[in-house]
Design an enzyme around this catalytic site. Structure first.
Site, short mmCIF file in Angstrom:
data_model
loop_
_atom_site.label_atom_id
_atom_site.label_comp_id
_atom_site.label_asym_id
_atom_site.label_seq_id
_atom_site.Cartn_x
_atom_site.Cartn_y
_atom_site.Cartn_z
CE LYS A 198 5.58 66.68 -32.93
NZ LYS A 198 4.36 65.94 -33.04
CB CYS A 247 2.20 67.94 -38.10
SG CYS A 247 0.83 68.15 -36.95
N1 SAJ Z 1 0.65 61.62 -46.73
C1 SAJ Z 1 1.12 61.23 -47.97
N2 SAJ Z 1 1.59 59.96 -48.10
C2 SAJ Z 1 1.61 59.07 -47.07
C3 SAJ Z 1 1.15 59.49 -45.81
C4 SAJ Z 1 0.69 60.78 -45.65
O1 SAJ Z 1 1.13 62.01 -48.92
O2 SAJ Z 1 2.03 57.92 -47.30
C5 SAJ Z 1 0.14 62.99 -46.54
C6 SAJ Z 1 -1.30 63.04 -46.04
O3 SAJ Z 1 -2.22 62.89 -47.09
C7 SAJ Z 1 -1.35 64.40 -45.37
C8 SAJ Z 1 0.07 64.60 -44.85
O4 SAJ Z 1 0.87 63.62 -45.50
O5 SAJ Z 1 -1.61 65.42 -46.34
C9 SAJ Z 1 0.21 64.45 -43.33
O6 SAJ Z 1 -0.55 63.33 -42.88
P1 SAJ Z 1 0.03 62.29 -41.79
O7 SAJ Z 1 -1.01 61.25 -41.57
O8 SAJ Z 1 1.36 61.80 -42.23
O9 SAJ Z 1 0.31 63.14 -40.49
P2 SAJ Z 1 -0.49 64.22 -39.61
O10 SAJ Z 1 0.00 65.57 -40.00
O11 SAJ Z 1 -1.94 63.99 -39.61
O12 SAJ Z 1 0.08 63.84 -38.14
C10 SAJ Z 1 1.51 63.83 -37.92
C11 SAJ Z 1 1.86 62.50 -37.23
N3 SAJ Z 1 3.32 62.34 -37.24
C12 SAJ Z 1 3.92 61.17 -37.58
O13 SAJ Z 1 3.30 60.18 -37.94
C13 SAJ Z 1 5.40 61.12 -37.47
C14 SAJ Z 1 1.31 62.48 -35.82
O14 SAJ Z 1 1.73 61.31 -35.13
C15 SAJ Z 1 1.79 63.74 -35.04
O15 SAJ Z 1 1.30 63.77 -33.72
C16 SAJ Z 1 1.27 64.95 -35.78
O16 SAJ Z 1 1.85 64.94 -37.10
C17 SAJ Z 1 1.71 66.19 -35.00
O17 SAJ Z 1 0.85 66.76 -34.29
O18 SAJ Z 1 2.89 66.54 -35.04
#
Ligand code: SAJ
Length: 428
Positions: A205, A259
């Site tokens: 995870k 996360c």
């Molecule tokens: N981000 C970027 N570039 C990208 C994608 C995201 O800079 O290409 C940034 C976003 O703007 C944001 C951050 O990353 O600030 C996190 O966003 P996210 O959409 O990547 O993830 P979270 O934190 O909303 O959710 C994640 C997810 N994990 C994965 O995709 C591996 C989700 O599936 C998990 O359940 C969640 O963490 C968790 O609870 O752990």
């Protein structure tokens, strides 16, 4: 159908409880916060997640989900409590898990299954949870089943992902794993994969979120390099991703939420091997500083300027501001001033920072309407890629702004259109 008690009715526990109830299990939902329990009983859902209100209402109205004032006996006990991050120590705080285990002790019976869904450092199920539960006199694996089954749902798409995502289940023994598999099989359409023990599931995870964080760090480094080579990083990334085995994510103002910026640190709980992972964290954390430098260069001097930050939610189309890159930028811009900017933005003596977000309604933040944010602004930073920002009208901006500097950190704006309108547009 089974009886299930869900402990912790937040972003994971509440949809999970409602899901199980809507699949005809008899579910009891408990949260230590009395106001949450009362609001849920009145039919109010305290979380902003698409479709959740109707989903929870359906579960409560069908009487399959009952909100209880304590942990009650049930065949399955699911723990979904938070594991807050200690920023100074870079560690997880496990008090809520210990408290949940203590609350469960007197209700635990032979044949029950205890499932930990909270995100935890590797080893937590066995070294922290198991010893407390065994104070009951029952033995994990022999008398009751004990597993870790990490949640993986994406905020904004939780209900769909609860059903469709693959799940990992790691029990302290085979009997434990099989018991948990039977419960998740009742509502999960994705594959259910079983790991050899709970620690593998906990580790996997954390690696999922770490993979994403490290990948974004590489894209952010591409953005900084592309700036020096005076080319567009998103064009580079699009072309690099043409390769069948390359899949870079997108650069931005940084990585927020509860996360990705946190989970990688949990891997260092019992190891000093963090290296690349730690560097990636630093690269992502430095992005607001990089953007503040871009503004400084574009404006010459930040004193007596006004900068509008559009988007303080940590990502697109959510209202969550935890570890928000937009708020971090507001703090960064205020850092070198004689009067530090408040954590919620606002003005210092040298720079005025105006913040806008169409999704966030947090009264502790000094947010304003879009028109007011851009009025007389020397520069605008698009910090979050909300849908609303993709259709911003440059004419409206040129009529109101004092300057022409726009930094689009999420690649939301059509650069040809904005440059055509006379803006100095910089995109990460
Ligand atoms: N981000 C970027 N570039 C990208 C994608 C995201 O800079 O290409 C940034 C976003 O703007 C944001 C951050 O990353 O600030 C996190 O966003 P996210 O959409 O990547 O993830 P979270 O934190 O909303 O959710 C994640 C997810 N994990 C994965 O995709 C591996 C989700 O599936 C998990 O359940 C969640 O963490 C968790 O609870 O752990």
């Amino acid at each position: 159908m089974s009886s299930v008690c869900v402990h912790g009715l937040g972003y994971i526990g509440l949809p999970t409880a409602a899901m199980l109830a809507n699949y005809d299990h008899t579910v009891f939902g408990y949260d230590t916060d009395e106001s949450i329990r009362e609001r849920l009983r009145r039919g109010e859902v305290h979380l902003d997640e698409p479709g959740l209100r109707a989903f929870v209402t359906q579960a409560i109205e069908s009487e399959q989900l009952e909100i209880t004032d304590e942990v009650v006996p049930a065949k399955y006990q699911i723990i979904c409590v938070p594991t807050p991050f200690d920023e100074g120590e870079k560690t997880a705080t496990l008090d809520y898990i210990r408290d949940a285990a203590q609350a469960l002790l007197s209700q635990l019976r032979e044949g029950d299954t205890v499932i930990l869904e909270s995100t935890v450092p590797p080893g937590t199920t066995v070294t922290e949870l198991q010893p407390i539960l065994e104070e009951s006199g029952l033995v994990a694996g022999d008398d009751f089943a004990l597993v870790h089954c990490p949640e993986t749902v994406l905020p904004g798409n939780i209900i769909t992902e609860l059903r469709e995502n693959n799940r990992l289940i790691g029990g302290v023994n085979g009997v434990s794993t099989e018991s948990a598999v039977r419960l998740y099989e009742s509502f999960v359409n994705g594959d259910i994969r079983t790991t050899s023990d709970p620690t593998v599931a906990e580790f996997a995870k954390l690696i999922q979120n770490t993979y994403r964080d490290v990948n974004i760090a590489l894209s952010n480094e591409v953005a900084r390099l592309a700036h020096d080579y005076e080319i567009n990083s998103r064009e580079v990334i699009d072309f690099a991703n043409e390769h069948p085995r390359v899949e870079l994510l997108q650069p931005g103002l940084g990585v927020g939420g509860h996360c990705l910026p946190i989970d990688p640190w949990f891997l260092g709980a019992d190891s000093d091997q963090l290296d690349l992972i730690e560097r990636a964290r630093a690269v992502n954390d430095r992005m607001p500083e990089f953007v503040a430098d871009l503004l400084q260069t574009a404006l010459g001097d930040l004193d007596d300027t006004k900068v509008a930050v559009l988007g303080v939610a940590y990502k697109a189309n959510v209202d969550d501001t935890r570890m928000s890159p937009g708020l971090k930028l507001a703090r960064e811009l205020g850092r070198n001033k004689t009067m530090p900017v408040a954590t919620d933005g606002g003005a210092t003596d040298g720079i005025e920072i105006a913040m806008h977000d169409p999704h966030v309604a947090d009264p502790t933040l000094d947010l304003c309407e879009l028109e007011d944010a851009i009025e007389n602004a020397d520069a605008v930073v698009v910090a979050t890629d909300h849908d609303e920002y993709e259709s911003l009208d440059p004419t409206r901006f040129s009529e109101r702004m004092a300057g022409t500097v726009i930094v689009d950190t999420r690649g939301c704006l059509d650069s040809a259109v904005w440059q055509g309108e006379g803006f100095e547009l910089q995109q990460l």
